[in-house]
Every structure is written in C-alpha cells, then in structure tokens.
Design an enzyme around this catalytic site. Sequence first.
Site, PDB file in Angstrom:
ATOM      1  N   GLY A  75     -16.833 -71.259  40.219  1.00  0.00           N
ATOM      2  CA  GLY A  75     -15.957 -70.943  41.379  1.00  0.00           C
ATOM      3  C   GLY A  75     -15.407 -72.574  42.346  1.00  0.00           C
ATOM      4  N   VAL A 112     -19.288 -71.556  32.431  1.00  0.00           N
ATOM      5  CA  VAL A 112     -19.715 -72.582  33.557  1.00  0.00           C
ATOM      6  C   VAL A 112     -20.943 -72.158  34.030  1.00  0.00           C
ATOM      7  CG1 VAL A 112     -18.966 -73.290  35.802  1.00  0.00           C
ATOM      8  CG2 VAL A 112     -17.365 -72.926  34.140  1.00  0.00           C
ATOM      9  N   ASP A 118     -11.241 -64.810  22.826  1.00  0.00           N
ATOM     10  CA  ASP A 118     -12.019 -63.522  22.995  1.00  0.00           C
ATOM     11  C   ASP A 118     -12.846 -63.712  24.197  1.00  0.00           C
ATOM     12  OD1 ASP A 118     -11.368 -62.813  20.334  1.00  0.00           O
ATOM     13  OD2 ASP A 118     -12.944 -64.373  19.451  1.00  0.00           O
ATOM     14  N   LEU A 152     -16.147 -69.751  26.370  1.00  0.00           N
ATOM     15  CA  LEU A 152     -15.953 -70.831  27.558  1.00  0.00           C
ATOM     16  C   LEU A 152     -16.773 -70.384  28.841  1.00  0.00           C
ATOM     17  CD1 LEU A 152     -12.606 -72.376  28.893  1.00  0.00           C
ATOM     18  CD2 LEU A 152     -14.204 -71.278  30.427  1.00  0.00           C
ATOM     19  N   GLY A 187     -13.764 -74.665  40.355  1.00  0.00           N
ATOM     20  CA  GLY A 187     -12.506 -75.122  39.618  1.00  0.00           C
ATOM     21  C   GLY A 187     -13.042 -75.784  38.154  1.00  0.00           C
ATOM     22  N   TYR A 234      -8.249 -65.448  31.908  1.00  0.00           N
ATOM     23  CA  TYR A 234      -7.214 -66.020  31.083  1.00  0.00           C
ATOM     24  C   TYR A 234      -5.918 -65.671  31.317  1.00  0.00           C
ATOM     25  CZ  TYR A 234     -11.494 -67.637  28.420  1.00  0.00           C
ATOM     26  OH  TYR A 234     -12.450 -68.039  27.740  1.00  0.00           O
ATOM     27  N   GLY A 251     -14.065 -74.153  35.458  1.00  0.00           N
ATOM     28  CA  GLY A 251     -13.615 -73.185  34.477  1.00  0.00           C
ATOM     29  C   GLY A 251     -12.282 -73.436  34.106  1.00  0.00           C
TER      30      GLY A 251
HETATM   31  C1  LIG Z   1     -15.163 -67.272  33.944  1.00  0.00           C
HETATM   32  C2  LIG Z   1     -15.603 -68.250  34.435  1.00  0.00           C
HETATM   33  C3  LIG Z   1     -15.547 -69.632  33.243  1.00  0.00           C
HETATM   34  C4  LIG Z   1     -14.775 -68.980  35.447  1.00  0.00           C
HETATM   35  O1  LIG Z   1     -15.103 -70.211  35.590  1.00  0.00           O
HETATM   36  P1  LIG Z   1     -15.088 -70.957  37.140  1.00  0.00           P
HETATM   37  O2  LIG Z   1     -15.654 -72.222  37.023  1.00  0.00           O
HETATM   38  O3  LIG Z   1     -15.890 -69.812  37.976  1.00  0.00           O
HETATM   39  O4  LIG Z   1     -13.612 -70.543  37.531  1.00  0.00           O
HETATM   40  P2  LIG Z   1     -12.726 -71.666  38.327  1.00  0.00           P
HETATM   41  O5  LIG Z   1     -13.507 -72.028  39.653  1.00  0.00           O
HETATM   42  O6  LIG Z   1     -12.336 -72.702  37.645  1.00  0.00           O
HETATM   43  O7  LIG Z   1     -11.373 -70.790  38.788  1.00  0.00           O
HETATM   44  C5  LIG Z   1     -10.146 -71.019  38.272  1.00  0.00           C
HETATM   45  C6  LIG Z   1      -9.116 -69.803  38.890  1.00  0.00           C
HETATM   46  O8  LIG Z   1      -9.454 -68.632  38.037  1.00  0.00           O
HETATM   47  C7  LIG Z   1      -9.779 -67.736  39.163  1.00  0.00           C
HETATM   48  N1  LIG Z   1     -10.895 -66.864  38.572  1.00  0.00           N
HETATM   49  C8  LIG Z   1     -12.082 -67.332  38.268  1.00  0.00           C
HETATM   50  N2  LIG Z   1     -12.939 -66.255  37.674  1.00  0.00           N
HETATM   51  C9  LIG Z   1     -11.999 -65.349  37.439  1.00  0.00           C
HETATM   52  C10 LIG Z   1     -12.076 -64.041  36.856  1.00  0.00           C
HETATM   53  N3  LIG Z   1     -13.159 -63.440  36.744  1.00  0.00           N
HETATM   54  N4  LIG Z   1     -11.146 -63.107  37.062  1.00  0.00           N
HETATM   55  C11 LIG Z   1      -9.711 -63.741  37.365  1.00  0.00           C
HETATM   56  N5  LIG Z   1      -9.551 -64.908  38.140  1.00  0.00           N
HETATM   57  C12 LIG Z   1     -10.705 -65.590  38.006  1.00  0.00           C
HETATM   58  C13 LIG Z   1     -10.146 -68.346  40.337  1.00  0.00           C
HETATM   59  O9  LIG Z   1      -9.891 -67.572  41.420  1.00  0.00           O
HETATM   60  C14 LIG Z   1      -9.415 -69.648  40.112  1.00  0.00           C
HETATM   61  O10 LIG Z   1      -8.181 -69.385  40.785  1.00  0.00           O
HETATM   62  P3  LIG Z   1      -7.225 -70.402  41.570  1.00  0.00           P
HETATM   63  O11 LIG Z   1      -6.709 -71.673  40.635  1.00  0.00           O
HETATM   64  O12 LIG Z   1      -5.921 -69.743  42.245  1.00  0.00           O
HETATM   65  O13 LIG Z   1      -8.100 -71.101  42.664  1.00  0.00           O
HETATM   66  C15 LIG Z   1     -17.060 -68.454  34.804  1.00  0.00           C
HETATM   67  O14 LIG Z   1     -17.078 -67.473  35.859  1.00  0.00           O
HETATM   68  C16 LIG Z   1     -17.998 -68.165  33.921  1.00  0.00           C
HETATM   69  O15 LIG Z   1     -18.572 -69.161  33.078  1.00  0.00           O
HETATM   70  N6  LIG Z   1     -18.634 -66.627  33.767  1.00  0.00           N
HETATM   71  C17 LIG Z   1     -19.513 -66.448  32.777  1.00  0.00           C
HETATM   72  C18 LIG Z   1     -19.056 -66.281  31.408  1.00  0.00           C
HETATM   73  C19 LIG Z   1     -17.712 -65.771  31.241  1.00  0.00           C
HETATM   74  O16 LIG Z   1     -17.716 -64.782  31.639  1.00  0.00           O
HETATM   75  N7  LIG Z   1     -17.124 -66.435  30.428  1.00  0.00           N
HETATM   76  C20 LIG Z   1     -15.497 -66.069  30.013  1.00  0.00           C
HETATM   77  C21 LIG Z   1     -15.191 -66.301  28.598  1.00  0.00           C
HETATM   78  S1  LIG Z   1     -15.900 -65.278  27.504  1.00  0.00           S
END
Ligand SMILES: CC(C)(COP(=O)(O)OP(=O)(O)OC[C@H]1O[C@@H](n2cnc3c(N)ncnc32)[C@H](O)[C@@H]1OP(=O)(O)O)[C@@H](O)C(=O)NCCC(=O)NCCS
Length: 176
Positions: A100, A94, A130, A92, A102, A140, A104
Amino acid sequence: MLKVEPLDATHDRAGFDCGAEPLNRYLQQVARQHIAKGVSKTFVLVEEKALAPKPILGFFTISLCQVFGEQVPAKWSKKLPEQIPAMRLGRLAVALDHQGSGLGKALLVEALFRIARVAEVAGGIGLFVDAKNEAAAAFYARFGFLSTPSGPLTLFMPAETIRQFASCATALMSRR
Ligand SMILES: CC(C)(COP(=O)(O)OP(=O)(O)OC[C@H]1O[C@@H](n2cnc3c(N)ncnc32)[C@H](O)[C@@H]1OP(=O)(O)O)[C@@H](O)C(=O)NCCC(=O)NCCS
C-alpha cells in the site's frame, strides 16, 4: 534509497512474508534453483544500505514463454506462427508491512523496463502475467494489462505498449 537487484544468497528469503503462502514458498524454496537452471530470473527490492541477510521488501520473477494463438487477445493474434514467443511475469509480491505504499507499482515498472530490453534484442509478442486471484488481476488491469482468452487470471500487455512505456519513461527521467 531502495534498489532492485538479482536474488542471491545475501537476501533474507526466510524472513519474507507477503501474506500469500505460495508466493512466499516460491521465493524461499524455488526461486534460486530456477535462477541456477535458467528457468527464470527473480529480482528483489532491498534497502540500498542493508547488510546481509538483507530484508526483502518485494520481488518479481520473469521468464520467457511460448503461447498458442488462442491464448492471445484477438487483436494481437493475427498472422502469427503456431507457437508464439512471449515473456511471462510469473510472480510479483510486496512484503505485508510495506504493502500500500507504492512498492508494487515500482516493482511492476522495473519489470516492464527489463522486459522492454528483452523484447528489443530477442522479440516476443508481449508480457503475460499470472495473477494469483481476482484482486491481483485488478491490480494488473489498473496498469493497462488486457484480458486474455485463457481466463480472468491471465493478462497481457503487448510488446509495443511496453516499448512505448519504457521510451517515454526514459525520456522523462533524462529531463529531470
Ligand atoms: C498486489 C500487490 C503486489 C500490490 O502491491 P502494493 O505495494 O500493495 O501496491 P501499490 O501500493 O504499489 O499500489 C499501486 C496501485 O495499485 C492499486 N492496488 C493495489 N492493490 C490492488 C488490488 N489488489 N486491486 C486493485 N488495485 C490495487 C493501489 O490502490 C494503487 O493505486 P494508485 O496508483 O491509484 O494509488 C501486493 O498487495 C501483494 O504483494 N499482495 C500479495 C501477493 C499478490 O497478490 N501478488 C499479485 C501477483 S500474483
């Protein structure tokens, strides 16, 4: 408006960058082969009105899997067969310039709705994810995923929790 749709040839895979090279590479080089071979399904988030090649704002990949009892948190592992059917959220991500905001969270909700439908017709003990690293695992865990005996990067959400989530969310949406 944004929408989630199955990955296909109209999407700009080459232009996607989430900052994690293995995830970019999977989307660019592997995901469509896995769809064609029935290994997994990848869904992408796009602007509804985007024209091909449509920019990909985020994606997730789900598949079926089998686990053994020792991989399941103790509370959920009793009285199960040796090999246990489950679902897996393998990836998963973004796009960097949309992180950042919403998306994700929105992708995770979409994935849970789809998993709930699979569980309804085919069963499955729940959803394993995973996480790429500890930060991803924290993401997660924030949404109720539980730790598993497999280690800190494999998390689990029981099917019953997913079913309850999907039915509550559907009820809330129908009242709008
Ligand atoms: C991890 C990832 C999917 C999060 O997506 P995002 O769009 O940035 O996250 P969102 O803006 O939807 O955040 C949702 C919530 O999760 C929290 N959050 C985001 N990243 C986080 C992290 N690394 N650790 C803990 N919390 C996190 C946010 O603070 C937010 O909290 P809230 O609902 O209280 O505001 C994105 O940063 C990403 O793609 N990273 C690179 C790939 C990766 O690491 N994927 C993970 C699966 S392998």
